[in-house]
Scaffold this motif. Sequence first.
Motif, PDB file in Angstrom:
ATOM      1  N   ARG A   1       0.823  -1.204   0.000  1.00  0.00           N
ATOM      2  CA  ARG A   1       0.000   0.000   0.000  1.00  0.00           C
ATOM      3  C   ARG A   1       0.865   1.265   0.000  1.00  0.00           C
ATOM      4  O   ARG A   1       0.401   2.331  -0.398  1.00  0.00           O
ATOM      5  CB  ARG A   1      -0.960  -0.013   1.191  1.00  0.00           C
ATOM      6  CG  ARG A   1      -2.036  -1.101   1.077  1.00  0.00           C
ATOM      7  CD  ARG A   1      -3.090  -0.965   2.161  1.00  0.00           C
ATOM      8  NE  ARG A   1      -3.749   0.332   2.106  1.00  0.00           N
ATOM      9  CZ  ARG A   1      -4.712   0.651   1.230  1.00  0.00           C
ATOM     10  NH1 ARG A   1      -5.113  -0.228   0.318  1.00  0.00           N
ATOM     11  NH2 ARG A   1      -5.277   1.843   1.262  1.00  0.00           N
ATOM     12  N   ALA A   2       2.110   1.133   0.453  1.00  0.00           N
ATOM     13  CA  ALA A   2       3.046   2.257   0.391  1.00  0.00           C
ATOM     14  C   ALA A   2       3.815   2.267  -0.931  1.00  0.00           C
ATOM     15  O   ALA A   2       4.721   3.070  -1.100  1.00  0.00           O
ATOM     16  CB  ALA A   2       4.027   2.188   1.562  1.00  0.00           C
ATOM     17  N   ARG A   3       3.449   1.346  -1.828  1.00  0.00           N
ATOM     18  CA  ARG A   3       4.044   1.236  -3.156  1.00  0.00           C
ATOM     19  C   ARG A   3       5.536   0.909  -3.103  1.00  0.00           C
ATOM     20  O   ARG A   3       6.309   1.259  -3.980  1.00  0.00           O
ATOM     21  CB  ARG A   3       3.800   2.495  -3.985  1.00  0.00           C
ATOM     22  CG  ARG A   3       2.324   2.842  -4.134  1.00  0.00           C
ATOM     23  CD  ARG A   3       2.071   3.879  -5.201  1.00  0.00           C
ATOM     24  NE  ARG A   3       2.814   5.117  -4.919  1.00  0.00           N
ATOM     25  CZ  ARG A   3       2.871   6.146  -5.773  1.00  0.00           C
ATOM     26  NH1 ARG A   3       2.240   6.077  -6.937  1.00  0.00           N
ATOM     27  NH2 ARG A   3       3.532   7.241  -5.449  1.00  0.00           N
ATOM     28  N   ARG A   4       5.908   0.189  -2.060  1.00  0.00           N
ATOM     29  CA  ARG A   4       7.277  -0.284  -1.944  1.00  0.00           C
ATOM     30  C   ARG A   4       7.417  -1.647  -2.614  1.00  0.00           C
ATOM     31  O   ARG A   4       6.499  -2.467  -2.592  1.00  0.00           O
ATOM     32  CB  ARG A   4       7.681  -0.384  -0.468  1.00  0.00           C
ATOM     33  CG  ARG A   4       7.829   0.968   0.206  1.00  0.00           C
ATOM     34  CD  ARG A   4       9.081   1.679  -0.273  1.00  0.00           C
ATOM     35  NE  ARG A   4       9.283   2.953   0.425  1.00  0.00           N
ATOM     36  CZ  ARG A   4      10.419   3.651   0.379  1.00  0.00           C
ATOM     37  NH1 ARG A   4      11.437   3.192  -0.348  1.00  0.00           N
ATOM     38  NH2 ARG A   4      10.525   4.793   1.024  1.00  0.00           N
ATOM     39  N   LYS A   5       8.581  -1.879  -3.207  1.00  0.00           N
ATOM     40  CA  LYS A   5       8.832  -3.135  -3.906  1.00  0.00           C
ATOM     41  C   LYS A   5       9.201  -4.212  -2.888  1.00  0.00           C
ATOM     42  O   LYS A   5      10.161  -4.063  -2.136  1.00  0.00           O
ATOM     43  CB  LYS A   5       9.953  -2.957  -4.920  1.00  0.00           C
ATOM     44  CG  LYS A   5      10.157  -4.160  -5.827  1.00  0.00           C
ATOM     45  CD  LYS A   5      11.261  -3.908  -6.848  1.00  0.00           C
ATOM     46  CE  LYS A   5      11.456  -5.142  -7.734  1.00  0.00           C
ATOM     47  NZ  LYS A   5      12.592  -4.932  -8.677  1.00  0.00           N
ATOM     48  N   VAL A   6       8.410  -5.286  -2.892  1.00  0.00           N
ATOM     49  CA  VAL A   6       8.537  -6.321  -1.870  1.00  0.00           C
ATOM     50  C   VAL A   6       8.509  -7.707  -2.502  1.00  0.00           C
ATOM     51  O   VAL A   6       7.700  -7.968  -3.397  1.00  0.00           O
ATOM     52  CB  VAL A   6       7.379  -6.237  -0.848  1.00  0.00           C
ATOM     53  CG1 VAL A   6       7.566  -7.255   0.269  1.00  0.00           C
ATOM     54  CG2 VAL A   6       7.258  -4.839  -0.276  1.00  0.00           C
ATOM     55  N   THR A   7       9.358  -8.594  -2.011  1.00  0.00           N
ATOM     56  CA  THR A   7       9.278 -10.016  -2.338  1.00  0.00           C
ATOM     57  C   THR A   7       9.064 -10.797  -1.052  1.00  0.00           C
ATOM     58  O   THR A   7       9.788 -10.593  -0.069  1.00  0.00           O
ATOM     59  CB  THR A   7      10.557 -10.517  -3.029  1.00  0.00           C
ATOM     60  OG1 THR A   7      10.687  -9.874  -4.305  1.00  0.00           O
ATOM     61  CG2 THR A   7      10.497 -12.026  -3.248  1.00  0.00           C
ATOM     62  N   VAL A   8       8.060 -11.664  -1.055  1.00  0.00           N
ATOM     63  CA  VAL A   8       7.775 -12.530   0.083  1.00  0.00           C
ATOM     64  C   VAL A   8       8.186 -13.947  -0.282  1.00  0.00           C
ATOM     65  O   VAL A   8       7.685 -14.515  -1.259  1.00  0.00           O
ATOM     66  CB  VAL A   8       6.280 -12.506   0.461  1.00  0.00           C
ATOM     67  CG1 VAL A   8       6.028 -13.410   1.674  1.00  0.00           C
ATOM     68  CG2 VAL A   8       5.805 -11.092   0.741  1.00  0.00           C
ATOM     69  N   LEU A   9       9.103 -14.517   0.491  1.00  0.00           N
ATOM     70  CA  LEU A   9       9.515 -15.903   0.304  1.00  0.00           C
ATOM     71  C   LEU A   9       8.813 -16.771   1.337  1.00  0.00           C
ATOM     72  O   LEU A   9       8.865 -16.466   2.535  1.00  0.00           O
ATOM     73  CB  LEU A   9      11.034 -16.041   0.460  1.00  0.00           C
ATOM     74  CG  LEU A   9      11.896 -15.195  -0.490  1.00  0.00           C
ATOM     75  CD1 LEU A   9      13.374 -15.363  -0.148  1.00  0.00           C
ATOM     76  CD2 LEU A   9      11.639 -15.589  -1.936  1.00  0.00           C
ATOM     77  N   ASP A  10       8.176 -17.838   0.881  1.00  0.00           N
ATOM     78  CA  ASP A  10       7.387 -18.654   1.804  1.00  0.00           C
ATOM     79  C   ASP A  10       7.454 -20.116   1.391  1.00  0.00           C
ATOM     80  O   ASP A  10       7.397 -20.444   0.206  1.00  0.00           O
ATOM     81  CB  ASP A  10       5.931 -18.179   1.812  1.00  0.00           C
ATOM     82  CG  ASP A  10       5.088 -18.926   2.820  1.00  0.00           C
ATOM     83  OD1 ASP A  10       5.577 -19.126   3.947  1.00  0.00           O
ATOM     84  OD2 ASP A  10       3.967 -19.319   2.491  1.00  0.00           O
ATOM     85  N   THR A  11       7.561 -21.007   2.374  1.00  0.00           N
ATOM     86  CA  THR A  11       7.597 -22.450   2.117  1.00  0.00           C
ATOM     87  C   THR A  11       6.214 -23.067   2.119  1.00  0.00           C
ATOM     88  O   THR A  11       6.058 -24.238   1.769  1.00  0.00           O
ATOM     89  CB  THR A  11       8.460 -23.159   3.170  1.00  0.00           C
ATOM     90  OG1 THR A  11       7.886 -22.954   4.468  1.00  0.00           O
ATOM     91  CG2 THR A  11       9.893 -22.619   3.160  1.00  0.00           C
ATOM     92  N   GLY A  12       5.189 -22.318   2.565  1.00  0.00           N
ATOM     93  CA  GLY A  12       3.839 -22.858   2.599  1.00  0.00           C
ATOM     94  C   GLY A  12       3.567 -23.790   3.756  1.00  0.00           C
ATOM     95  O   GLY A  12       2.636 -24.605   3.690  1.00  0.00           O
ATOM     96  N   LEU A  13       4.352 -23.676   4.841  1.00  0.00           N
ATOM     97  CA  LEU A  13       4.181 -24.556   6.000  1.00  0.00           C
ATOM     98  C   LEU A  13       3.998 -23.734   7.277  1.00  0.00           C
ATOM     99  O   LEU A  13       4.863 -23.729   8.163  1.00  0.00           O
ATOM    100  CB  LEU A  13       5.401 -25.485   6.146  1.00  0.00           C
ATOM    101  CG  LEU A  13       5.672 -26.438   4.986  1.00  0.00           C
ATOM    102  CD1 LEU A  13       7.000 -27.151   5.183  1.00  0.00           C
ATOM    103  CD2 LEU A  13       4.531 -27.447   4.862  1.00  0.00           C
TER     104      LEU A  13
ATOM    105  N   SER B   1      12.092   3.828   7.785  1.00  0.00           N
ATOM    106  CA  SER B   1      13.551   3.920   7.877  1.00  0.00           C
ATOM    107  C   SER B   1      14.204   4.211   6.536  1.00  0.00           C
ATOM    108  O   SER B   1      15.378   4.575   6.489  1.00  0.00           O
ATOM    109  CB  SER B   1      14.119   2.613   8.445  1.00  0.00           C
ATOM    110  OG  SER B   1      14.108   1.571   7.485  1.00  0.00           O
ATOM    111  N   MET B   2      13.463   4.064   5.450  1.00  0.00           N
ATOM    112  CA  MET B   2      14.006   4.306   4.111  1.00  0.00           C
ATOM    113  C   MET B   2      13.621   5.666   3.562  1.00  0.00           C
ATOM    114  O   MET B   2      13.959   6.012   2.428  1.00  0.00           O
ATOM    115  CB  MET B   2      13.524   3.204   3.147  1.00  0.00           C
ATOM    116  CG  MET B   2      14.077   1.826   3.466  1.00  0.00           C
ATOM    117  SD  MET B   2      13.571   0.539   2.289  1.00  0.00           S
ATOM    118  CE  MET B   2      11.871   0.294   2.781  1.00  0.00           C
ATOM    119  N   LEU B   3      12.896   6.469   4.336  1.00  0.00           N
ATOM    120  CA  LEU B   3      12.497   7.785   3.874  1.00  0.00           C
ATOM    121  C   LEU B   3      13.717   8.690   3.704  1.00  0.00           C
ATOM    122  O   LEU B   3      14.675   8.608   4.476  1.00  0.00           O
ATOM    123  CB  LEU B   3      11.509   8.423   4.842  1.00  0.00           C
ATOM    124  CG  LEU B   3      10.186   7.669   5.064  1.00  0.00           C
ATOM    125  CD1 LEU B   3       9.342   8.397   6.077  1.00  0.00           C
ATOM    126  CD2 LEU B   3       9.432   7.509   3.747  1.00  0.00           C
TER     127      LEU B   3
END
Length: 296
Positions: free
Chosen positions: A22-34, A293-295
């Motif tokens: 929602r803040a339009r930041r580029k994000v990758t979520v890594l998940d194993t599904g467990l 913190s990235m502002l």
Amino acid sequence: MDDVIIIGGSFAGLAGALQLGRARRKVTVLDTGLPRNRFAGHSHGLLGHDHKPPLDILAQARQQLARYPSVKLVKARADRVSGALDDFSVLTDDGESLGARRLLLSYGVSDQMPDIPGFAECWGKSIVPCPYCDGFEVAGQHWGLVWSGPQAMHAVSLFHDWTDRLTLFADGHEISADERAELARRNVPVVDGRVAEIGHVDGQISAVNLDTGRAVAVDVLFAHPRNRPSANLHETLGLEVVDTPAGIALKVDERRETSVSGIYAAGDLANPMASVTLASSHGAMAAIFAQQSMLV
């Protein structure tokens, strides 16, 4: 390069991804599904989602994140993490190398099942750790509690908000005379001997069988097995931890930042009070503070 890589895509990780998307930041979520609570039939206490299967809630959350083009969900395990503030590197189990300015660790913990026949089969069904999560559904029934240390005495007083029928299983531990006197005052019987087996039918407990030959019927058993982080990335990163009665947790400050600048943590990995509500809240907080913190 991503703004944030989130390692772990359960309640904390997805809540963090939502705020960053929602803040339009580029994000990758890594998940194993467990996720840790995949053994539970229903999740309780999460506003708007009470008594829904946890996997269904997570599936709906992933669908909702699809409307945010800057959020990428990847089914993968983070094998290695290195780097420092503004230049972290994550290597996945399929060999992909990712970079990010910040990290949010939310890979949770794994419960270590004791070597007791029937325990694992009942875990999350009729052997549970948290009255706030499952107490309402079994209120007024006969509860059992496995002694896990002095914190069990707090549980005894807490449980009386849900039931007046409670049996404490010493499981081979020493319980002091003063503690036994307090338990007697509260009309809580103490059963000595070690738990040898859990009698059950398809995961529904029928009796706690002891090495003394005694069997005690209960409707639900509360137990607190040790847990450990689901990955060791915090060790390779040199993050500070704190000891809790159930295991270690990552040390974080009021901004959910760990001892290493630019690395945040949320969920059960950084909070021993396991709760989907708290995990979601802390995940959102960690993401918001990471973004701020990235502002410039």
